[in-house]
Design a protein around this motif. Structure first.
Motif, short mmCIF file in Angstrom:
data_model
loop_
_atom_site.label_atom_id
_atom_site.label_comp_id
_atom_site.label_asym_id
_atom_site.label_seq_id
_atom_site.Cartn_x
_atom_site.Cartn_y
_atom_site.Cartn_z
N THR A 69 21.66 -4.72 -15.11
CA THR A 69 21.22 -3.53 -14.38
C THR A 69 20.94 -3.85 -12.92
O THR A 69 21.23 -3.05 -12.02
N ARG A 70 20.36 -5.03 -12.68
CA ARG A 70 20.09 -5.42 -11.28
C ARG A 70 21.39 -5.57 -10.50
O ARG A 70 21.50 -5.10 -9.36
N TRP A 71 22.38 -6.20 -11.14
CA TRP A 71 23.67 -6.38 -10.45
C TRP A 71 24.38 -5.04 -10.30
O TRP A 71 24.97 -4.75 -9.25
N GLY A 72 24.34 -4.21 -11.36
CA GLY A 72 25.04 -2.93 -11.30
C GLY A 72 24.45 -1.97 -10.29
O GLY A 72 25.17 -1.15 -9.70
N LEU A 73 23.11 -2.03 -10.07
CA LEU A 73 22.46 -1.12 -9.14
C LEU A 73 22.32 -1.71 -7.74
O LEU A 73 21.75 -1.04 -6.86
N ALA A 74 22.83 -2.92 -7.53
CA ALA A 74 22.75 -3.54 -6.20
C ALA A 74 23.40 -2.68 -5.11
O ALA A 74 22.84 -2.58 -4.00
N ARG A 102 21.57 -1.56 -1.61
CA ARG A 102 22.12 -1.79 -0.26
C ARG A 102 22.22 -0.48 0.51
O ARG A 102 21.91 -0.42 1.70
N LEU A 103 22.66 0.58 -0.18
CA LEU A 103 22.77 1.87 0.49
C LEU A 103 21.41 2.36 0.96
O LEU A 103 21.27 2.88 2.08
N SER A 104 20.38 2.17 0.13
CA SER A 104 19.04 2.58 0.52
C SER A 104 18.56 1.81 1.74
O SER A 104 17.96 2.38 2.66
N THR A 105 18.85 0.50 1.78
CA THR A 105 18.46 -0.32 2.93
C THR A 105 19.20 0.12 4.19
O THR A 105 18.60 0.22 5.28
N ILE A 117 22.95 5.52 15.99
CA ILE A 117 23.60 6.73 15.53
C ILE A 117 25.12 6.62 15.52
O ILE A 117 25.81 7.34 14.79
N SER A 118 25.64 5.69 16.28
CA SER A 118 27.09 5.52 16.32
C SER A 118 27.59 4.60 15.20
O SER A 118 28.80 4.44 15.02
N TRP A 119 26.68 4.03 14.43
CA TRP A 119 27.07 3.12 13.35
C TRP A 119 27.53 3.93 12.15
O TRP A 119 27.03 5.01 11.86
N ARG A 120 28.55 3.40 11.42
CA ARG A 120 29.08 4.10 10.26
C ARG A 120 29.06 3.18 9.03
O ARG A 120 29.17 1.96 9.15
N PHE A 121 28.92 3.83 7.88
CA PHE A 121 28.94 3.08 6.61
C PHE A 121 30.36 2.65 6.28
O PHE A 121 31.29 3.43 6.38
N GLU A 122 30.52 1.38 5.86
CA GLU A 122 31.83 0.88 5.44
C GLU A 122 31.97 1.05 3.92
O GLU A 122 31.19 0.47 3.16
N ALA A 123 32.94 1.82 3.51
CA ALA A 123 33.15 2.13 2.09
C ALA A 123 34.28 1.33 1.47
O ALA A 123 34.80 1.72 0.42
N ASP A 124 34.67 0.23 2.12
CA ASP A 124 35.82 -0.54 1.61
C ASP A 124 35.48 -1.32 0.34
O ASP A 124 36.31 -1.45 -0.54
N ARG A 125 34.25 -1.84 0.25
CA ARG A 125 33.91 -2.72 -0.87
C ARG A 125 32.72 -2.17 -1.67
O ARG A 125 31.81 -2.89 -2.03
N VAL A 126 32.75 -0.89 -1.91
CA VAL A 126 31.69 -0.26 -2.70
C VAL A 126 32.30 0.29 -3.99
O VAL A 126 33.51 0.54 -4.04
N PRO A 127 31.49 0.48 -5.02
CA PRO A 127 32.01 1.08 -6.25
C PRO A 127 32.61 2.45 -6.00
O PRO A 127 32.19 3.17 -5.09
N GLY A 128 33.60 2.82 -6.82
CA GLY A 128 34.29 4.08 -6.63
C GLY A 128 33.36 5.29 -6.70
O GLY A 128 33.61 6.30 -6.04
#
Length: 248
Positions: free
Chosen positions: A192-197, A201-204, A214-225
């Motif tokens: 569960t710790r690994w699965g919810l990591a 990270r998103l919360s952080t 404000i100009s920074w963007r989230f990178e969605a390349d290596r996140v779960p679908g």
């Protein structure tokens, strides 16, 4: 308020505990039934063997125990009684003890746990039968005209081997179940710790967003679908916020 991780841990650990308990109890009950069935089959054979040693002759009932194997008489606690309950023959190893009175229908067997001499735990089988009759003993008389008395043989054995086997099985199930339970619990905790990591990270990352970034963007390349649409919507929201700030 419970977190997602807490909810997952409660659900998974409760489910694993129930599955392990149900599996262990099922294995124990199945093996207990098998052992008792085998033990009862041995009791049935001994009851039939003792009944076969009883013969009806014109002079009365004859006990041919001298022809029996020594192990049969040495290991078996037995009584032979009339169907009314009067004991007519019993084994020496019973001493002053008696087996419970039980009178099944003719040809039937019944089983029951009993106490044996020496504080032993035993199991007994009662078999209702009529002594055999040999035509040679009746000097030409038609044996079909003679009805031998209905007798009951109660044969008991020490059930310690069965109890020891069940105790060993219980110990093995506790040991294996405990090891599997601890392993499963560790896997659930780390899983569960690994699965919810990614959510952590998103919360952080969301906490780091401010006017200076404000100009920074989230990178969605290596996140779960499952989180790709969330990242996409967050980036679109940041685009709108940045454009609003620029207009102002």
């Amino acid at each position: 308020m419970k977190t997602i991780r807490a909810r997952l841990l409660v659900m998974l650990l409760s489910g694993l505990t129930l599955v392990l308990a149900a599996g262990g109890i099922s294995v124990y009950l199945i093996e207990q039934s098998n052992l008792l069935n085998q033990f009862d089959a041995g009791l049935e054979n001994r009851a039939h063997s003792i009944a076969a040693l009883v013969k009806q002759e014109p002079v009365g009932t004859i006990w041919e125990f001298g022809d029996a194997p020594q192990t049969l008489l040495a290991e078996t606690y037995f009584e032979i009684m009339h169907h009314s309950g009067e004991v007519v023959k019993r084994s020496d190893n019973l001493g002053v003890s008696t087996l419970p009175s039980n009178a099944p229908n003719e040809g039937d067997l019944v089983y029951q746990d009993v106490d044996l001499p020496g504080d032993l735990k035993g199991r007994a089988a009662w078999y209702a039968f009529r002594p055999r009759m040999d035509e040679d003993d009746w000097e030409g008389r038609d044996v079909s005209e003679v009805t031998p008395p209905l007798l009951v043989v109660g044969a008991a054995l020490n059930r310690e081997p069965v109890d020891q086997a069940l105790a060993t099985l219980r110990g093995a199930l506790w040991l294996v179940g405990g090891a599997v339970g601890v392993t499963a619990m560790l896997l659930v905790l780390f899983g569960t710790r690994w699965g919810l990591a990614p959510l952590h990270r998103l919360s952080t990352q969301l906490g780091d967003v401010g006017s200076s970034t404000i100009s920074w963007r989230f990178e969605a390349d290596r996140v779960p679908g499952e989180l790709v649409p969330v990242y996409r919507e967050l980036n679109a929201m940041l685009d709108r916020v940045e454009k609003t700030i620029e207009r102002e």
